[in-house]
Scaffold this motif. Structure first.
Motif, PDB file in Angstrom:
ATOM      1  N   ILE A  11       3.741   7.294  -8.351  1.00 25.35           N
ATOM      2  CA  ILE A  11       4.144   8.669  -8.050  1.00 25.35           C
ATOM      3  C   ILE A  11       3.180   9.651  -8.707  1.00 25.35           C
ATOM      4  O   ILE A  11       2.706  10.593  -8.076  1.00 25.35           O
ATOM      5  CB  ILE A  11       5.605   8.929  -8.475  1.00 25.35           C
ATOM      6  N   TRP A  46      12.709  16.985 -10.062  1.00 24.65           N
ATOM      7  CA  TRP A  46      12.561  16.345  -8.758  1.00 24.65           C
ATOM      8  C   TRP A  46      12.433  17.333  -7.601  1.00 24.65           C
ATOM      9  O   TRP A  46      11.551  17.162  -6.768  1.00 24.65           O
ATOM     10  CB  TRP A  46      13.706  15.378  -8.499  1.00 24.65           C
ATOM     11  N   TYR A  62      12.768  12.025  -2.388  1.00 18.63           N
ATOM     12  CA  TYR A  62      13.883  11.753  -3.306  1.00 18.63           C
ATOM     13  C   TYR A  62      14.151  10.245  -3.386  1.00 18.63           C
ATOM     14  O   TYR A  62      14.489   9.732  -4.450  1.00 18.63           O
ATOM     15  CB  TYR A  62      15.151  12.494  -2.864  1.00 18.63           C
ATOM     16  N   MET A  65      11.750   8.853  -5.811  1.00 17.22           N
ATOM     17  CA  MET A  65      12.095   9.283  -7.169  1.00 17.22           C
ATOM     18  C   MET A  65      13.273   8.448  -7.681  1.00 17.22           C
ATOM     19  O   MET A  65      13.266   7.982  -8.811  1.00 17.22           O
ATOM     20  CB  MET A  65      12.441  10.769  -7.189  1.00 17.22           C
TER      21      MET A  65
END
Length: 90
Positions: A11, A46, A62, A65
Motif C-alpha cells: 500500500i 483511510w 477500503y 486497507m
C-alpha cells in the motif's frame, strides 16, 4: 501484491512511498514511517488515502486497507482469538 512484501508495504509503495503517504494524510514522515514499521495505518486516515488520486490509479481501496488489518491480526496469531470472541457474543 508482491510475494516479498506485506500488504501494508505494498500500500505504501502504491501510494508513492512513505513521504507521499505522510503528505497525503498531513503527518510527518517519521509518523508515516512508524505506521509502516508497525504495519498499521490508523482508520482515521483511510478516507483521505482512499480518496486520493494516487489510490484511484493504483487500486488502494477500503477492502485493501481492511486486508492489511486482517493480515496483521493473522500474523500476530490474534485472528482466531478475535473470531472466537465475536462468536461468543453471537
Amino acid at each position: 501484491m508482491t510475494p516479498d512484501k506485506t500488504p501494508i508495504e505494498q500500500i505504501f509503495e502504491d501510494l508513492g512511498g512513505t513521504s507521499a503517504v505522510a503528505k497525503l494524510i498531513g503527518v510527518g514522515q517519521s509518523t508515516a514511517s512508524e505506521m509502516k514499521r508497525r504495519k498499521s495505518i490508523p482508520v482515521k486516515y483511510w478516507p483521505t488515502l482512499v480518496a486520493s488520486e494516487k489510490a484511484a490509479q493504483t487500486g488502494v481501496t477500503y477492502d485493501r486497507m481492511l486486508g492489511q488489518v486482517a493480515w496483521k491480526l493473522e500474523k500476530e496469531n490474534n485472528f482466531k482469538k478475535v473470531v472466537d470472541k465475536e462468536e461468543e457474543y453471537s
